[in-house]
Design an enzyme around this catalytic site. Structure first.
Site, mmCIF file in Angstrom:
data_model
loop_
_atom_site.group_PDB
_atom_site.id
_atom_site.type_symbol
_atom_site.label_atom_id
_atom_site.label_comp_id
_atom_site.label_asym_id
_atom_site.label_seq_id
_atom_site.Cartn_x
_atom_site.Cartn_y
_atom_site.Cartn_z
ATOM 1 N N ASP A 102 -41.011 -18.166 -75.100
ATOM 2 C CA ASP A 102 -41.862 -17.274 -73.988
ATOM 3 C C ASP A 102 -41.086 -17.601 -72.461
ATOM 4 O O ASP A 102 -41.173 -18.982 -72.005
ATOM 5 C CB ASP A 102 -43.170 -17.272 -73.993
ATOM 6 C CG ASP A 102 -43.813 -16.921 -75.433
ATOM 7 O OD1 ASP A 102 -43.054 -16.792 -76.129
ATOM 8 O OD2 ASP A 102 -44.933 -17.176 -75.369
ATOM 9 N N SER A 140 -48.016 -20.991 -72.664
ATOM 10 C CA SER A 140 -47.388 -19.984 -71.643
ATOM 11 C C SER A 140 -48.462 -19.654 -70.516
ATOM 12 O O SER A 140 -49.638 -19.647 -70.497
ATOM 13 C CB SER A 140 -47.227 -18.650 -72.596
ATOM 14 O OG SER A 140 -46.099 -19.014 -73.350
ATOM 15 N N ARG A 159 -55.564 -17.413 -74.627
ATOM 16 C CA ARG A 159 -54.246 -17.943 -74.113
ATOM 17 C C ARG A 159 -53.366 -16.986 -73.149
ATOM 18 O O ARG A 159 -53.679 -15.844 -73.122
ATOM 19 C CB ARG A 159 -53.352 -18.753 -75.031
ATOM 20 C CG ARG A 159 -52.802 -17.621 -76.205
ATOM 21 C CD ARG A 159 -52.061 -18.551 -77.013
ATOM 22 N NE ARG A 159 -51.386 -17.729 -78.336
ATOM 23 C CZ ARG A 159 -52.337 -17.680 -79.414
ATOM 24 N NH1 ARG A 159 -53.075 -18.339 -79.485
ATOM 25 N NH2 ARG A 159 -51.747 -16.853 -80.356
#
Length: 506
Positions: A49, A109, A171
């Protein structure tokens, strides 16, 4: 927060040095036969990502998920590149490595913003594994922050949002400021495995308070909404809409849609602070290709909304893994809202600076079943092509890219029977195959096709749709050809631009 949560299990500086050594070792033996020329990739190792996209102190910054010790997914770090023009990039030191107990299995991320204090703030997910009730490994995740005075070297602040209910998926924070207050969205999975997006707010970026459930996916089969993004866009008439983006895990294929293992898309709606997001559209895909996931965006100083995504090699085989690297980001795209309230994504204007030589083929008609070589060998190109569909009689017609002497190639063509643009890898030399098909709405077809050493990105009718896929060619010359099947192809214009490097390859 307890001191144990933020206690280091390894000195962060030592963890960063080890990561740099890991990347250097992989880079020393890297084979560049498929390594991208004008896409961002790590010097070595696995990436996924895009993270922390921002403009800070006169430079564009792109961070990305990095496993520096191998070409498979592993304990995540944050890699980093920067640029003063969004075209020529330089490698920066690895920004974050697992060093706290709370992130011992990965620095996941997140996003970046310039704080009220003028420093660059990174928000990210600390990840560690926990043993489930049956002895299986499960996620345990919290939101963390780090700060920097120079945009390169970061001090960790530790946990800013805990996970007291020990939710399995929790997350990917995205942070922005609005009306004097900071907001954060991130994804989660409920105990009954429903994908949701939560909204938090803060006055000082350190103490965060739960606001509300922002969005719950209507499909009970979607168990997690990864990498959320949330931003406003105005159409040419000044009508404001909010775009809620997420990568849906658990969505099933539906005709031409959702054909990938996980699929990135968005819904458009309305939102006011303190309220729940009100969708006004169905889920729409950002990209119809094989390899597009976890897109993130940021607002440029001139007001443009710019987006990067990961070209995700979810389905093996991944030929580049034996070459010391795996994964790349897409080209940067500008996201806009048109007169009809529809999203358009186009390569940012800066990409024209990559052009270093142009061949103009003008207008012509390709005969029935004719195959014409446009370029006998090129590793990095941009193709601009306009097709008059009303004057074209071919059932299928378009480009063969990465065409080699063994007849391996990838096709980008117009299919008259489905009235779609098709990206077809049935004859690809290596890697996963299959095809994807994107709709378009007119009888005029404009294609902008970017061909790198092992990938292709297609933009349809000025960003009405896009397609991104890996395409791994055989050894030898890589030609670009034009082909018409069972009829003629009416070309209104065709140009091929050779493209230079962005400075990250060798």
């Amino acid at each position: 927060m307890t001191s144990d949560i933020n206690r280091e299990f390894i000195d962060h500086a030592s963890a960063l040095r080890a990561a740099e050594e890991g990347v250097a070792k992989l880079a020393a033996g890297r084979n560049d036969r498929w390594y991208p020329k004008f896409h961002i990739a790590s010097d070595g190792g696995w990436i996924n990502d895009p993270n922390g996209l921002c403009y800070y102190k006169g430079r564009w910054h792109v961070f990305y998920q990095l496993h520096p010790f191998g070409t498979q997914w592993g304990p995540m770090h944050w890699g980093h590149v920067s640029s003063d023009d969004m075209i020529t990039w330089r490698r920066e030191p690895i920004a974050l490595a697992p060093s706290l107990n709370v992130e011992r299995d990965g620095v996941f991320s997140g996003s970046a913003v310039e704080g009220d204090d003028g420093r660059l703030w990174l928000f990210y997910t600390g990840h560690r594994w926990q043993e489930g009730p049956n002895g299986e490994q499960e996620n345990l995740e919290v939101q963390c922050a780090a700060v920097s005075d120079d945009g390169v070297h970061f001090e960790k602040l530790g946990v800013i949002i805990d996970n007291p209910d020990r939710l399995f998926h929790f997350r990917d924070p995205k942070v922005w400021k609005q009306d004097g207050r900071w907001y954060m969205v991130f994804g989660m999975s409920t105990p009954d495995k429903r994908g949701q997006i939560l909204l938090y707010s803060s006055e000082n970026m350190r103490a965060w308070h739960y606001e509300r459930l922002l969005f719950r996916h209507p499909n009970p089969g979607v168990y997690m909404l990864e990498c959320p993004d949330f931003f406003p866009l105005s159409d040419p008439n000044g009508n404001l809409r909010w775009v809620l983006c997420f990568s849906a895990m658990g969505e099933h294929p539906n005709g031409f849609s959702n054909r990938n293992l996980h699929n990135a898309g968005y819904v458009i709606g309305t939102w006011e602070p303190g309220e729940r997001f009100q969708p006004q559209t169905e889920f729409r895909m950002w990209d119809w290709g094989h390899n597009y996931y976890a897109p993130q965006s940021f607002e440029a100083p001139d007001g443009r909304r710019i987006q990067y995504a990961w070209m995700s090699p979810f389905i093996p085989p991944h030929p580049m893994q034996e070459d010391g690297w795996c994964g790349q980001l897409t080209l940067p795209r500008e996201v806009t809202l048109d007169h009809y309230g529809c999203i358009r994504t186009n390569p940012v204007e800066e990409t024209t600076a990559l052009r270093c030589g142009t061949t103009d083929f003008g207008s012509f008609v390709l005969d029935v079943n004719e195959n014409r070589v446009l370029c006998d060998d090129i590793d990095a190109a941009e193709i601009e092509m306009e097709i008059d569909v009303s004057e074209t009689t071919a059932e299928r017609a378009g480009l063969k890219i990465h065409s080699t002497d063994d007849n391996a190639h990838t096709c980008v063509y117009y299919d008259d029977q489905t009235h779609r643009v098709v990206l077809d890898r049935h004859a690809a030399a290596l890697g996963n195959r299959g095809y994807r098909a994107a709709p378009f709405t007119s009888h005029h077809l404009k294609l902008q096709v970017f061909v790198d050493r092992s990938s292709v990105e297609v933009f349809i009718n000025d960003g009405e749709q896009a397609m991104s896929s890996y395409s791994t060619p055989s050894p030898g010359k890589r030609a670009i050809e034009l082909n018409a099947e069972s009829g003629t192809l009416a070309i209104q214009s065709l140009r091929i631009h050779r493209l230079r490097s962005i400075g990250l390859d060798r």
